[in-house]
Design a protein around this motif. Structure first.
Motif, mmCIF file in Angstrom:
data_model
loop_
_atom_site.group_PDB
_atom_site.id
_atom_site.type_symbol
_atom_site.label_atom_id
_atom_site.label_comp_id
_atom_site.label_asym_id
_atom_site.label_seq_id
_atom_site.Cartn_x
_atom_site.Cartn_y
_atom_site.Cartn_z
ATOM 1 N N ASP A 1 0.916 -9.372 -6.911
ATOM 2 C CA ASP A 1 0.984 -9.283 -8.425
ATOM 3 C C ASP A 1 2.992 -9.299 -8.565
ATOM 4 N N GLY A 2 2.999 -9.401 -9.802
ATOM 5 C CA GLY A 2 4.510 -9.778 -9.914
ATOM 6 C C GLY A 2 5.708 -10.653 -8.895
ATOM 7 N N MET A 3 6.732 -9.859 -8.390
ATOM 8 C CA MET A 3 7.713 -10.004 -7.582
ATOM 9 C C MET A 3 6.643 -10.799 -6.457
ATOM 10 N N GLY A 4 6.381 -9.417 -5.988
ATOM 11 C CA GLY A 4 5.599 -9.791 -4.391
ATOM 12 C C GLY A 4 4.741 -11.092 -4.095
ATOM 13 N N LYS A 5 4.353 -11.096 -4.969
ATOM 14 C CA LYS A 5 3.505 -12.590 -5.215
ATOM 15 C C LYS A 5 4.372 -13.729 -5.524
ATOM 16 N N ALA A 6 5.200 -13.847 -6.014
ATOM 17 C CA ALA A 6 6.272 -15.296 -6.178
ATOM 18 C C ALA A 6 6.981 -15.378 -5.232
ATOM 19 N N VAL A 7 7.245 -14.028 -4.330
ATOM 20 C CA VAL A 7 7.435 -14.420 -3.095
ATOM 21 C C VAL A 7 7.103 -15.301 -2.299
ATOM 22 N N ALA A 8 5.551 -14.408 -1.816
ATOM 23 C CA ALA A 8 4.866 -14.871 -1.192
ATOM 24 C C ALA A 8 4.539 -16.627 -1.737
ATOM 25 N N LEU A 9 4.368 -16.959 -2.971
ATOM 26 C CA LEU A 9 4.016 -18.354 -2.508
ATOM 27 C C LEU A 9 5.327 -18.698 -2.625
ATOM 28 N N GLU A 10 6.429 -18.555 -2.485
ATOM 29 C CA GLU A 10 7.439 -19.546 -2.497
ATOM 30 C C GLU A 10 8.402 -19.504 -0.707
ATOM 31 N N LEU A 11 7.685 -18.867 -0.237
ATOM 32 C CA LEU A 11 7.917 -18.518 1.156
ATOM 33 C C LEU A 11 6.539 -19.496 1.290
ATOM 34 N N SER A 12 5.838 -19.223 1.467
ATOM 35 C CA SER A 12 4.377 -20.439 1.756
ATOM 36 C C SER A 12 4.891 -21.375 1.191
ATOM 37 N N ALA A 13 5.630 -21.980 0.067
ATOM 38 C CA ALA A 13 5.973 -23.113 0.019
ATOM 39 C C ALA A 13 7.044 -24.109 0.573
ATOM 40 N N LYS A 14 7.693 -23.196 1.429
ATOM 41 C CA LYS A 14 9.342 -23.670 2.321
ATOM 42 C C LYS A 14 8.298 -23.167 3.787
ATOM 43 N N GLY A 15 6.972 -23.254 3.460
ATOM 44 C CA GLY A 15 6.624 -23.171 5.629
ATOM 45 C C GLY A 15 5.972 -21.692 5.995
ATOM 46 N N ALA A 16 5.854 -21.091 5.741
ATOM 47 C CA ALA A 16 6.014 -19.857 6.226
ATOM 48 C C ALA A 16 4.567 -19.277 6.435
ATOM 49 N N ASN A 17 4.000 -18.835 7.270
ATOM 50 C CA ASN A 17 2.586 -17.889 7.594
ATOM 51 C C ASN A 17 2.523 -16.798 7.046
ATOM 52 N N VAL A 18 1.664 -16.726 5.732
ATOM 53 C CA VAL A 18 2.621 -14.898 4.760
ATOM 54 C C VAL A 18 1.250 -13.932 5.006
ATOM 55 N N VAL A 19 1.204 -12.876 5.158
ATOM 56 C CA VAL A 19 -0.012 -11.735 4.461
ATOM 57 C C VAL A 19 0.511 -10.967 3.695
ATOM 58 N N VAL A 20 0.091 -11.251 2.301
ATOM 59 C CA VAL A 20 -0.007 -10.064 1.678
ATOM 60 C C VAL A 20 -0.617 -9.048 1.844
ATOM 61 N N VAL A 21 -0.109 -7.662 1.409
ATOM 62 C CA VAL A 21 -0.247 -6.276 1.520
ATOM 63 C C VAL A 21 -0.295 -5.280 -0.073
ATOM 64 N N ALA A 22 -1.761 -4.931 -0.392
ATOM 65 C CA ALA A 22 -1.923 -4.345 -1.605
ATOM 66 C C ALA A 22 -2.407 -3.396 -1.428
ATOM 67 N N ARG A 23 -3.055 -2.717 -1.978
ATOM 68 C CA ARG A 23 -4.414 -2.196 -2.507
ATOM 69 C C ARG A 23 -5.151 -2.828 -3.204
ATOM 70 N N THR A 24 -5.130 -3.001 -4.572
ATOM 71 C CA THR A 24 -6.234 -3.961 -4.995
ATOM 72 C C THR A 24 -7.137 -4.930 -4.012
ATOM 73 N N VAL A 25 -8.490 -5.245 -3.725
ATOM 74 C CA VAL A 25 -8.423 -6.952 -2.929
ATOM 75 C C VAL A 25 -8.446 -7.907 -3.585
ATOM 76 N N SER A 26 -9.191 -7.904 -5.025
ATOM 77 C CA SER A 26 -8.920 -8.988 -6.041
ATOM 78 C C SER A 26 -8.045 -9.102 -5.787
ATOM 79 N N LYS A 27 -6.525 -8.763 -6.537
ATOM 80 C CA LYS A 27 -6.051 -9.871 -6.904
ATOM 81 C C LYS A 27 -5.398 -9.720 -5.224
ATOM 82 N N LEU A 28 -5.271 -9.667 -4.038
ATOM 83 C CA LEU A 28 -4.698 -9.910 -2.545
ATOM 84 C C LEU A 28 -5.651 -11.559 -2.748
ATOM 85 N N VAL A 29 -7.377 -11.305 -2.513
ATOM 86 C CA VAL A 29 -7.752 -12.692 -2.519
ATOM 87 C C VAL A 29 -7.238 -13.977 -3.657
#
Ligand SMILES: NC(=O)C1=CN([C@@H]2O[C@H](COP(=O)(O)OP(=O)(O)OC[C@H]3O[C@@H](n4cnc5c(N)ncnc54)[C@H](OP(=O)(O)O)[C@@H]3O)[C@@H](O)[C@H]2O)C=CC1
Ligand SMILES: CCCCCCCCCCCCCCCC(=O)[C@@H](N)CO
Length: 334
Positions: free
Chosen positions: A22-50
């Motif tokens: 969510d929020g900034m963390g998700k935006a970071v994840a999307l941006e780093l994915s666009a830059k070619g990284a392998n990304v693991v996101v961690v949080a509690r709620t599964v539906s948002k992680l999916v």
């Protein structure tokens, strides 16, 4: 680009982002994915992680090469943080992640005496301890001495904390939150010095066992971020607090992510995301390592002059508010 050395090249790197759903963390994840990284996101709620994983896949630079994973974990529990690092390492063919970015956390504002003491403690758990637990599990793994044959080919790892400019400047109504962010800043400063011992040992890796890679610490200090967390805090935030933070023009999560990543690419240590944030940092820079001695020193002189006026002004506004409205729950003066 001529004269620009990218200090934060994520292509092909494996990145863990806590609070990445969510929020900034998700935006970071999307941006780093666009830059070619392998990304693991961690949080509690599964539906948002999916959803975050689906969006990262859609945003990827190369869908065939990049991998994405989510791990559901409550990071207030240190055992869970160790599990996260272990699971990521297994998933990453036995190699530890290259970058860990702590973004988990949310703010629950209120006046000190009105907020139950256990809620203050919970904010410390949610803000400080999610970051400290993650850092502890990560660094224990990264700093383990290995023989010269086990050294990495791309020898730099990054541990990134997400703080807030409230770690620099007090605002009434944030006592459940700001102390926990100030603690992160202190942890970051301490680690940035302590890590040099390990980096020194790494520089002599041909002679003896040393950590597998050099490690850099960074901390981001955003102003308001227009995230789901921000919407929640606005609902319970005291009116006075809203008034005192009027100088803040909240930024979108993707703006904050982009600005932060660009600063990491320049190799900065304490990172702010706009001008008011930089001025807040300038007045509180103190003993923290500087990005640029000349620019940061000029900034702190300027900021200290500005804040001669700002701090009394904030206190006067609080006083005038009480004079006008009384304390919460009382009937206003007529
Ligand atoms: N919003 C703002 O105005 C500002 C925010 N910040 C900081 O920036 C960071 C991101 O904030 P924002 O974009 O608002 O984030 P959001 O509140 O929108 O999202 C928070 C994220 O953290 C996760 N999270 C919360 N608690 C835990 C936990 N115990 N264990 C694991 N994951 C957890 C949430 O997922 P889930 O709930 O499913 O676990 C979610 O992914 C935070 O550290 C925040 O303090 C700094 C300055 C301003
Ligand atoms: C010219 C310079 C004047 C400076 C005046 C100082 C004004 C203070 C603005 C406070 C902004 C707080 C943003 C952090 C938000 C945050 O972390 C929370 N939303 C938690 O989520």
């Amino acid at each position: 680009m001529f004269g620009f050395q990218n200090e934060f090249n994520v292509l092909g790197q494996t990145v863990v982002i806590t609070g990445g759903s969510d929020g900034m963390g998700k935006a970071v994840a999307l941006e780093l994915s666009a830059k070619g990284a392998n990304v693991v996101v961690v949080a509690r709620t599964v539906s948002k992680l999916v959803t975050a994983v689906d969006e990262m896949k859609a945003n990827a630079q190369n869908t065939f090469k990049q991998k994405f994973l989510y791990i559901s974990a409550d990071l207030t529990d240190p055992v869970e943080c160790e599990r996260v690092i272990a699971e990521v390492t297994t998933w990453n063919s036995g190699a530890a992640p290259d970058i860990v970015w702590c973004c988990a956390g949310f703010s629950s504002p209120g006046y000190f005496v009105d907020v139950p003491i256990q809620d203050h403690r919970q904010q410390m758990d949610t803000i400080y301890w999610t970051a400290a637990n993650t850092a502890h599990a990560t660094l224990r793994n990264w700093l383990e001495p290995v023989a010269p044959s086990g050294q990495m080919k791309t020898p730099r790892r990054h541990l990134i904390f997400t703080c807030s400019t409230l770690a620099f400047v007090p605002i009434a109504g944030y006592s459940p939150y700001s102390p926990a962010k100030a603690a992160i800043r202190s942890l970051s400063d301490t680690l940035s010095q302590e890590i040099e011992m390990y980096n020194g040992a790494y520089s002599q890796r041909h002679r003896s066992d040393a950590p597998a890679a050099d490690v850099k610490i960074h901390t981001i200090f955003p102003m308001g971020i227009l995230s789901p967390g921000f919407d929640n805090e606005q609902k319970i935030k005291p009116e006075l607090t809203k008034r005192l933070e009027e100088a803040d023009k909240p930024q979108t999560p993707s703006e904050v992510a982009e600005i932060s990543i660009r600063a990491l690419e320049r190799g900065e240590y304490l990172i702010t995301t706009n001008l008011v944030g930089s001025i807040m940092k300038g007045t509180a820079l103190g003993p923290s390592p500087k990005n640029s001695i000349v620019r940061d020193t000029m900034l702190s002189w300027l900021s200290n002059l500005v804040f001669l006026q700002v701090i009394p002004d904030l206190r006067n506004k609080a006083f005038a508010w009480g004079k006008q409205n009384g304390i919460p729950g009382s009937s206003p003066a007529s």
